[in-house]
Design a protein around this motif. Sequence first.
Motif, PDB file in Angstrom:
ATOM      1  N   ARG A  45       0.819  -1.223   0.000  1.00 60.16           N
ATOM      2  CA  ARG A  45       0.000   0.000   0.000  1.00 60.16           C
ATOM      3  C   ARG A  45       0.846   1.265   0.000  1.00 60.16           C
ATOM      4  NH1 ARG A  45      -2.535  -3.036   3.992  1.00 60.16           N
ATOM      5  NH2 ARG A  45      -1.818  -1.621   5.656  1.00 60.16           N
ATOM      6  N   HIS A  46       2.012   1.207   0.631  1.00 57.46           N
ATOM      7  CA  HIS A  46       2.756   2.446   0.866  1.00 57.46           C
ATOM      8  C   HIS A  46       4.128   2.507   0.185  1.00 57.46           C
ATOM      9  CE1 HIS A  46      -0.202   3.706   3.878  1.00 57.46           C
ATOM     10  NE2 HIS A  46      -0.162   2.457   4.320  1.00 57.46           N
ATOM     11  N   TYR A  47       4.696   1.366  -0.151  1.00 55.93           N
ATOM     12  CA  TYR A  47       6.058   1.359  -0.695  1.00 55.93           C
ATOM     13  C   TYR A  47       6.199   0.403  -1.871  1.00 55.93           C
ATOM     14  CZ  TYR A  47       7.217   3.848   3.620  1.00 55.93           C
ATOM     15  OH  TYR A  47       7.266   4.760   4.647  1.00 55.93           O
ATOM     16  N   ALA A  48       5.169   0.324  -2.712  1.00 54.24           N
ATOM     17  CA  ALA A  48       5.199  -0.605  -3.857  1.00 54.24           C
ATOM     18  C   ALA A  48       6.402  -0.386  -4.779  1.00 54.24           C
ATOM     19  CB  ALA A  48       3.896  -0.506  -4.644  1.00 54.24           C
ATOM     20  N   PRO A  49       6.793   0.861  -5.091  1.00 53.33           N
ATOM     21  CA  PRO A  49       7.967   1.048  -5.956  1.00 53.33           C
ATOM     22  C   PRO A  49       9.246   0.433  -5.372  1.00 53.33           C
ATOM     23  CG  PRO A  49       6.690   3.070  -5.869  1.00 53.33           C
ATOM     24  CD  PRO A  49       6.122   2.151  -4.824  1.00 53.33           C
ATOM     25  N   LEU A  50       9.389   0.448  -4.051  1.00 54.37           N
ATOM     26  CA  LEU A  50      10.572  -0.154  -3.432  1.00 54.37           C
ATOM     27  C   LEU A  50      10.555  -1.672  -3.594  1.00 54.37           C
ATOM     28  CD1 LEU A  50      10.965   1.903  -0.106  1.00 54.37           C
ATOM     29  CD2 LEU A  50      12.039   2.289  -2.336  1.00 54.37           C
ATOM     30  N   LEU A  51       9.364  -2.253  -3.506  1.00 49.64           N
ATOM     31  CA  LEU A  51       9.263  -3.702  -3.720  1.00 49.64           C
ATOM     32  C   LEU A  51       9.651  -4.065  -5.149  1.00 49.64           C
ATOM     33  CD1 LEU A  51       5.904  -4.526  -1.883  1.00 49.64           C
ATOM     34  CD2 LEU A  51       8.219  -5.137  -1.144  1.00 49.64           C
ATOM     35  N   ASP A  52       9.197  -3.274  -6.106  1.00 51.34           N
ATOM     36  CA  ASP A  52       9.511  -3.558  -7.502  1.00 51.34           C
ATOM     37  C   ASP A  52      11.007  -3.380  -7.757  1.00 51.34           C
ATOM     38  OD1 ASP A  52       8.757  -4.123 -10.292  1.00 51.34           O
ATOM     39  OD2 ASP A  52       9.387  -2.040 -10.631  1.00 51.34           O
ATOM     40  N   ALA A  53      11.588  -2.347  -7.163  1.00 50.77           N
ATOM     41  CA  ALA A  53      13.012  -2.093  -7.377  1.00 50.77           C
ATOM     42  C   ALA A  53      13.871  -3.215  -6.798  1.00 50.77           C
ATOM     43  CB  ALA A  53      13.398  -0.759  -6.745  1.00 50.77           C
ATOM     44  N   ARG A  54      13.480  -3.752  -5.663  1.00 51.37           N
ATOM     45  CA  ARG A  54      14.274  -4.795  -5.020  1.00 51.37           C
ATOM     46  C   ARG A  54      14.086  -6.147  -5.700  1.00 51.37           C
ATOM     47  NH1 ARG A  54      18.678  -6.941  -3.004  1.00 51.37           N
ATOM     48  NH2 ARG A  54      18.302  -8.575  -1.448  1.00 51.37           N
ATOM     49  N   TYR A  55      12.833  -6.491  -6.004  1.00 54.58           N
ATOM     50  CA  TYR A  55      12.551  -7.849  -6.470  1.00 54.58           C
ATOM     51  C   TYR A  55      12.285  -7.942  -7.977  1.00 54.58           C
ATOM     52  CZ  TYR A  55      12.171  -8.471  -1.451  1.00 54.58           C
ATOM     53  OH  TYR A  55      12.448  -8.486  -0.113  1.00 54.58           O
ATOM     54  N   VAL A 108      12.404 -11.684   2.873  1.00 57.16           N
ATOM     55  CA  VAL A 108      11.717 -10.385   2.949  1.00 57.16           C
ATOM     56  C   VAL A 108      12.043  -9.696   4.267  1.00 57.16           C
ATOM     57  CG1 VAL A 108       9.453  -9.282   3.159  1.00 57.16           C
ATOM     58  CG2 VAL A 108       9.864 -10.969   1.357  1.00 57.16           C
ATOM     59  N   MET A 109      11.974 -10.422   5.371  1.00 53.48           N
ATOM     60  CA  MET A 109      12.238  -9.796   6.666  1.00 53.48           C
ATOM     61  C   MET A 109      13.709  -9.404   6.819  1.00 53.48           C
ATOM     62  SD  MET A 109       9.715 -11.463   9.493  1.00 53.48           S
ATOM     63  CE  MET A 109      10.154 -13.181   9.254  1.00 53.48           C
ATOM     64  N   THR A 110      14.595 -10.220   6.286  1.00 54.33           N
ATOM     65  CA  THR A 110      16.020  -9.859   6.311  1.00 54.33           C
ATOM     66  C   THR A 110      16.261  -8.597   5.502  1.00 54.33           C
ATOM     67  OG1 THR A 110      16.704 -12.166   6.588  1.00 54.33           O
ATOM     68  CG2 THR A 110      18.346 -10.639   5.723  1.00 54.33           C
ATOM     69  N   ASP A 111      15.615  -8.476   4.360  1.00 57.65           N
ATOM     70  CA  ASP A 111      15.767  -7.273   3.531  1.00 57.65           C
ATOM     71  C   ASP A 111      15.235  -6.039   4.247  1.00 57.65           C
ATOM     72  OD1 ASP A 111      16.955  -8.701   1.529  1.00 57.65           O
ATOM     73  OD2 ASP A 111      15.202  -8.776   0.219  1.00 57.65           O
ATOM     74  N   PHE A 112      14.105  -6.197   4.965  1.00 55.13           N
ATOM     75  CA  PHE A 112      13.557  -5.054   5.707  1.00 55.13           C
ATOM     76  C   PHE A 112      14.477  -4.658   6.853  1.00 55.13           C
ATOM     77  CE2 PHE A 112      11.093  -3.772   9.501  1.00 55.13           C
ATOM     78  CZ  PHE A 112      10.761  -2.487   9.083  1.00 55.13           C
ATOM     79  N   ARG A 113      14.899  -5.637   7.639  1.00 53.34           N
ATOM     80  CA  ARG A 113      15.732  -5.334   8.796  1.00 53.34           C
ATOM     81  C   ARG A 113      17.065  -4.718   8.405  1.00 53.34           C
ATOM     82  NH1 ARG A 113      14.631 -11.108  11.933  1.00 53.34           N
ATOM     83  NH2 ARG A 113      12.427 -10.691  12.418  1.00 53.34           N
ATOM     84  N   ALA A 119      17.524  -2.830   5.838  1.00 58.89           N
ATOM     85  CA  ALA A 119      17.242  -1.628   5.041  1.00 58.89           C
ATOM     86  C   ALA A 119      17.610  -1.812   3.573  1.00 58.89           C
ATOM     87  CB  ALA A 119      17.949  -0.406   5.627  1.00 58.89           C
ATOM     88  N   VAL A 120      17.655  -3.064   3.129  1.00 58.24           N
ATOM     89  CA  VAL A 120      17.951  -3.334   1.724  1.00 58.24           C
ATOM     90  C   VAL A 120      16.796  -2.861   0.837  1.00 58.24           C
ATOM     91  CG1 VAL A 120      18.434  -5.152   0.042  1.00 58.24           C
ATOM     92  CG2 VAL A 120      19.427  -5.277   2.333  1.00 58.24           C
ATOM     93  N   LEU A 121      15.586  -2.903   1.377  1.00 59.87           N
ATOM     94  CA  LEU A 121      14.417  -2.462   0.615  1.00 59.87           C
ATOM     95  C   LEU A 121      14.397  -0.952   0.415  1.00 59.87           C
ATOM     96  CD1 LEU A 121      11.618  -4.660   2.238  1.00 59.87           C
ATOM     97  CD2 LEU A 121      12.513  -4.847  -0.079  1.00 59.87           C
TER      98      LEU A 121
END
Length: 326
Positions: A209-219, A262-267, A269-271
């Motif tokens: 909902r809030h950071y879709a572009p970051l998801l696309d950029a990472r994955y 996913v959680m490792t990427d969040f923790r 700050a890779v996302l």
Amino acid sequence: MAIQWFPGHMHSTRKAIGERIKDIDVVIELLDARLPGSSANPLLAELTGHRPTLKVLNKQDTADAARTPLWLDWYNARPDTRAIALDASETAPARRLIDACRQLAPQRGGMAKPMRVLICGIPNVGKSTLINTITGKTQAKTGDEAGITKLEQRIVLDDDFYLWDTPGMLWPRITIPESGYKLAASGAVGRNAYDEEEVALELLAYLQRHYAPLLDARYRLGLDADAIAALHDDELLTAIARKRGAVMSGGRVNLQKAAELVMTDFRGAVLGRITLETPPEFEAWSAAAEVQEAARAARKAERESRRKGGRSAAGGVSGDGDGEGS
């Protein structure tokens, strides 16, 4: 799933804070800048009473730069409270903390009335790293696992400034479900207390909902923000699993491994820079939780009333029977 984690050493921390607070002038609460509301400990507020409090939004370099000022304003609007944002890797954070504490307790200072400060925070919020940076020594153990520090220690930051460090502590019952998931996603909760896949799905639902572009950029999903937001959360996790090679024999995706990624990427700050809540969102979650807690308390009181009524009725019948039989 309700996420709860309050192991034995946290009971000891709770007791230690209750005993120490009598001699404390200012409380520093270290918060995770990515979840500044959910990482604030309501139990700490009860233990410390009305002591002046410095809220330090740590890891601010990993948080959404547009949302951090909103949280600073939210905390600074409270009485006897100051809030600053900090990155634990800053080379000279001690002076900022000392100056902020002296503003909160200007009557303290000098060897006759040294400043006495207690620093607290949830597990894995970066407190040990901050203390090591402040002192220039490896005084506190660090790591990416919740619950590493288990002993209280006193640290001298200035001739008349004493800092007591306490182990990371949560609270006995997390009543806001959203906060439980965010705390687990951040690493503040022990791994045995939650299901990684469920937490990752909740995390992804917010990021959609809030950071879709970051998801696309990472994955490299190859989808625009609207398309990512429209995916069901398990569809998104499946897509991430395929993109990151979390695939088992026969082409089946390994959702457990994808959740951990996913959680490792969040923790880490890779996302990108992400904050998982805004003040209005947190206030709405808190209000909903209060309603749920009030309903829960009412049901408990009703059950207790029925039990007492049943015991009274049973006692009355027994008494009448005895009388008739005599």
